[in-house]
Design an enzyme around this catalytic site. Sequence first.
Site, short mmCIF file in Angstrom:
data_model
loop_
_atom_site.label_atom_id
_atom_site.label_comp_id
_atom_site.label_asym_id
_atom_site.label_seq_id
_atom_site.Cartn_x
_atom_site.Cartn_y
_atom_site.Cartn_z
N ARG A 1 0.80 -1.22 0.00
CA ARG A 1 0.00 0.00 0.00
C ARG A 1 0.84 1.27 0.00
O ARG A 1 0.62 2.19 -0.79
CB ARG A 1 -0.93 0.03 1.23
N LYS B 1 26.13 -4.54 0.33
CA LYS B 1 27.61 -4.48 0.28
C LYS B 1 28.16 -3.77 1.51
O LYS B 1 29.36 -3.63 1.67
CB LYS B 1 28.05 -3.71 -0.97
C1 NCD Z 1 1.70 -1.34 8.01
C2 NCD Z 1 3.19 -1.16 8.19
O1 NCD Z 1 3.96 -1.34 7.24
O2 NCD Z 1 3.56 -0.79 9.29
N1 NCD Z 1 1.33 -1.52 6.67
C3 NCD Z 1 0.99 -0.41 5.96
O3 NCD Z 1 1.81 0.44 5.68
N2 NCD Z 1 -0.31 -0.26 5.67
C4 NCD Z 1 1.10 -2.34 8.90
C5 NCD Z 1 1.70 -3.69 8.97
O4 NCD Z 1 2.64 -4.03 8.26
O5 NCD Z 1 1.19 -4.46 9.79
#
Ligand code: NCD
Length: 311
Positions: free
Chosen positions: A57, A87
């Site tokens: 996302r 590296k």
């Molecule tokens: C979240 C994250 O990366 O912290 N994901 C996101 O950006 N929607 C939540 C998750 O990974 O659980």
Amino acid sequence: MRHVLYSQQFDRSILDKLFRRADEFRRRMAVPSEKLALTQLHRGKTLFSVFYEPSTRTRMSFGAAAQHLGMSVVATENAREFSSAIKGESLEDTIRVLCEYYPDVIALRHYEIGAAERAARYSSVPIINAGDGAGQHPTQALLDLYTIHQALGTTAGLTVTIGGDLANGRTARSLAYLLAKFDGIRILFVAPDPLRMGSDIKEHLREKDVAFSEESRLEDALPQSDVVYWTRVQKERLGPEAADEELHSRFVVGPAQLELMKPHAVLMHPLPRLAEIPPEVDADARAWYFRQAGNGMFIRMSLLEWIFEGD
Ligand code: NCD
């Protein structure tokens, strides 16, 4: 320079402005001629998208947001393996080098707490923290708050349950900081014992006079809540306790838990969701997590524009 490093940095007038502009982007994106017109807004600007940790996302919606504004995107995913990090190059050196290639803004996701702040010290352009380990995820908190605002028309006076892996979930942390800016907010934290919210956040809430409590039973929190913000167990950040299935099975929002929720409550999740919200819940009108994810793009368009205003 307008770096975006943590959610506390936003005051309410900036939030209002970002949300209003996100509303406008949402309206205009739905009209083909308007969608095309938006691509004239920030032509010639370039987003560098540098991700050392997995993402669907955040990475895709930043890329889409930039392109819908007419920007171009230069991206590396899985930079932990595919960049010179493997590296042994330091983040500081990588950022210095990237700045030689004329980005206008850099979105950085990294596995270490504080990485975005470190990068900002060496960057000649704004850094956006797209997640720093178990630290923060400010742009997620912006879209979360925007979603609450959209769903309930207000942010003040709400009771918000935040549950799941609060020890390691950066989205829950960033959201708690942001909620603390609104009047009459009450936060109920619900988490398995080893995964309780960190004392730094609780300290901050006490300082800001925000009412909060730690509930051990989800069933007690649900009937009181206007917003239920659920999160997954961050297995990649945990030791063997992550395997305790019995523990986690008590922290599921399923059809039986929906029964306990207020009729106009909002069920949110930053996604990805695993077993903590089963798919049977998706058809319920209170399940907002997919609309929430969609909001990510509009908020990121709004945020990119706000950053450029600081030039
Ligand atoms: C979240 C994250 O990366 O912290 N994901 C996101 O950006 N929607 C939540 C998750 O990974 O659980």
